[in-house]
Design a protein around this motif. Sequence first.
Motif, PDB file in Angstrom:
ATOM      1  N   ALA A 362      28.381 -66.315  44.661  1.00 21.09           N
ATOM      2  CA  ALA A 362      28.855 -67.564  44.199  1.00 21.09           C
ATOM      3  C   ALA A 362      27.759 -68.388  43.456  1.00 21.09           C
ATOM      4  O   ALA A 362      27.929 -69.059  42.230  1.00 21.09           O
ATOM      5  CB  ALA A 362      29.474 -68.400  45.199  1.00 21.09           C
ATOM      6  N   GLY A 365      26.671 -66.594  40.220  1.00 21.77           N
ATOM      7  CA  GLY A 365      27.940 -66.970  39.128  1.00 21.77           C
ATOM      8  C   GLY A 365      27.693 -68.188  38.419  1.00 21.77           C
ATOM      9  O   GLY A 365      28.271 -68.408  37.428  1.00 21.77           O
ATOM     10  N   ARG A 366      27.079 -69.197  39.030  1.00 18.54           N
ATOM     11  CA  ARG A 366      26.832 -70.471  38.327  1.00 18.54           C
ATOM     12  C   ARG A 366      25.474 -70.423  37.714  1.00 18.54           C
ATOM     13  O   ARG A 366      25.172 -71.084  36.530  1.00 18.54           O
ATOM     14  CB  ARG A 366      26.716 -71.541  39.541  1.00 18.54           C
ATOM     15  N   ARG A 374      25.726 -63.103  35.110  1.00 17.01           N
ATOM     16  CA  ARG A 374      26.747 -64.317  35.650  1.00 17.01           C
ATOM     17  C   ARG A 374      28.036 -63.998  35.553  1.00 17.01           C
ATOM     18  O   ARG A 374      28.534 -63.974  36.849  1.00 17.01           O
ATOM     19  CB  ARG A 374      26.402 -65.581  34.730  1.00 17.01           C
ATOM     20  N   ALA A 375      28.403 -63.192  34.602  1.00 15.46           N
ATOM     21  CA  ALA A 375      29.851 -62.828  34.659  1.00 15.46           C
ATOM     22  C   ALA A 375      30.025 -61.919  35.806  1.00 15.46           C
ATOM     23  O   ALA A 375      31.006 -61.718  36.569  1.00 15.46           O
ATOM     24  CB  ALA A 375      30.217 -62.216  33.287  1.00 15.46           C
ATOM     25  N   LYS A 378      30.048 -63.358  39.105  1.00 23.70           N
ATOM     26  CA  LYS A 378      31.365 -64.135  39.323  1.00 23.70           C
ATOM     27  C   LYS A 378      32.498 -63.096  39.810  1.00 23.70           C
ATOM     28  O   LYS A 378      33.255 -63.525  40.626  1.00 23.70           O
ATOM     29  CB  LYS A 378      31.673 -64.971  38.061  1.00 23.70           C
ATOM     30  N   GLN A 381      32.115 -61.751  43.129  1.00 24.06           N
ATOM     31  CA  GLN A 381      32.638 -62.797  44.097  1.00 24.06           C
ATOM     32  C   GLN A 381      33.979 -62.953  44.391  1.00 24.06           C
ATOM     33  O   GLN A 381      34.725 -63.119  45.368  1.00 24.06           O
ATOM     34  CB  GLN A 381      31.793 -64.229  43.534  1.00 24.06           C
ATOM     35  N   GLU A 382      34.598 -63.052  43.029  1.00 27.33           N
ATOM     36  CA  GLU A 382      36.211 -63.052  43.238  1.00 27.33           C
ATOM     37  C   GLU A 382      36.838 -61.784  43.995  1.00 27.33           C
ATOM     38  O   GLU A 382      37.832 -62.073  44.588  1.00 27.33           O
ATOM     39  CB  GLU A 382      36.689 -63.141  41.897  1.00 27.33           C
TER      40      GLU A 382
END
Length: 581
Positions: A362, A365-366, A374-375, A378, A381-382
């Motif tokens: 997370a 991802g920010r 980053r992508a 994320k 994480q999802e």
Amino acid sequence: MTFRAPVRDLAFALKVAGFDELTAKHFPELDADTAAAVLEAAGAFTTDVLAPLNRVGDQQGASFADGQVTAAPGFAEAYRAFAEQGWNSLSAEPEHGGQGLPKAMELAVFEMVHAANMAFGLCPMLTQAAIEALALHGTERQKRLVLPRLVSGEWTGTMNLTEPQAGSDLAALTTRAEPDGNGGYRLFGQKIFITWGDHDATDNVCHLVLARLPDAPPGVKGISLFLAPKFLVNEDGSLGERNGLAPASIEHKLGIHASPTCVMVFEGARAELVGELNQGLAHMFVMMNAARLQVGVEGVGIAERAFQQALAYAQDRRQGRSPWSGEAAPIYDHPDIRRALMLMKAKIEAARGICLTTGVLADLGRLAEDPARRAGAKARQELLTPIAKAWSTDVGVEVASMGVQIHGGMGFIEETGAAQHYRDARIAPIYEGTNGIQAMDLVGRKLSMAEGSVMDELCAEMAMTAEALTERRDLVEAGRRLAEGVRALEAATDWLLSHRGADSLAGATPYLKLAGDVIGGFVLARQALAAGESDEAWLQAKPALLRHYAAHVLAGAPGLAAAVTAGAEELEAISAEALSA
């Protein structure tokens, strides 16, 4: 039984999850010594302040009288100390009064909070979710007047979704919002199961409420999100008059008695729109996703508390003879008890690693500078969030149940405290979308991301780790079991991606368990490799826990894959009459 905050295990799990690399690049001021000091201080607070209140909170609970909720004895004072020491503001942005620390650090701290006192931890946990929603979607006024006070802990936040006729199906909610002619709204309706919906620990409670305007589209497309505080907030930040909302009652529950679960009634309550009209469900999902990961951490925390008590009892309770020494011994010397304790510990370490890894992702991802990195962070994480929430909370219930079993008949007696952990743990698989819903989200949305490549890449990484295990003589068999688990997960994934509708939904829950079991083995494998061949007893336990987990959990992966691919034909054919007595 005295609680000991698992600071050492948390620090190690953070390190294996990639925390050091994260902080070196994105939080250079948070060096190893500072991070250790934060964990130690949190451990001291949770051990000395929160843990002693856990039992009295269960026995006396929150109370309701004359339209007011009073926190359990000692809880209001503990909350104020919690806020004053800054534990509420760990990961919030400095521009809103936060400390700007990593989300992963906040999760580690909150695991100790939930382990010490789960009923207490629910209050700041939901405030964290409200902070994230307002930081992303709040108006400038809300960010100026409300957000800093949520961050500081002066006020607390809640989520108001559920209604008597609208549980997980939010399309059925009927709470209405009517424009007041001055740019605001009035709310009318009833919400149920509102955690810490009212209390006396702070001066104000800020409710984030889902409602629909009279002319809104039907279903979820017509839901908007509103902010309705217990006391209205003046332009200078001071509190105004009491708003038109109040608790009608609090629920009498199986566990978490010190967490007031309120029925909230809105009778023309003044409210402000948060975000865009008719986008309330999307905005609320910011809170939901934040809360889902935190609930996973709850599962780890309550499992840790139950394990500590079971281990202490097993070392103290003497019964029978040890098959190793032949002498009278504590029950810890009985192989079945030791087997259970090792399985409990292994699953806790696995669940902790999954949650903290998701927290590190997370943050990446920010913050990762490379857009592709980053992508990718994320997306993973999802993928992991429903697993972290559901698998970890199932672990919480399982470990708490095993803790009762290790106590034997004394575990069924309330005085020992083992029963409380089991009762408290049982709500977590229901919170923030039941675990069945998490499983449906995993197979219905997350697996298909990037045409299935997110899970494919994770499986490839896990297979490489399984291969690395075979390079150590003591971990060859564990590596083989992990490789078999990865292959079972890949086969089940391929089947689900080619089967939609009822077939995939029927296999969703066993698939989530399969994914959690295998990813948990991957976490333990990385920990075992990171521990090396140390002389320290606690590090020597890491390879042992992996081997135990591989034999007792990973060995079942092929059977779970068979359950995933069983399809829904049998379920469709069976009638309720056939199942009835």
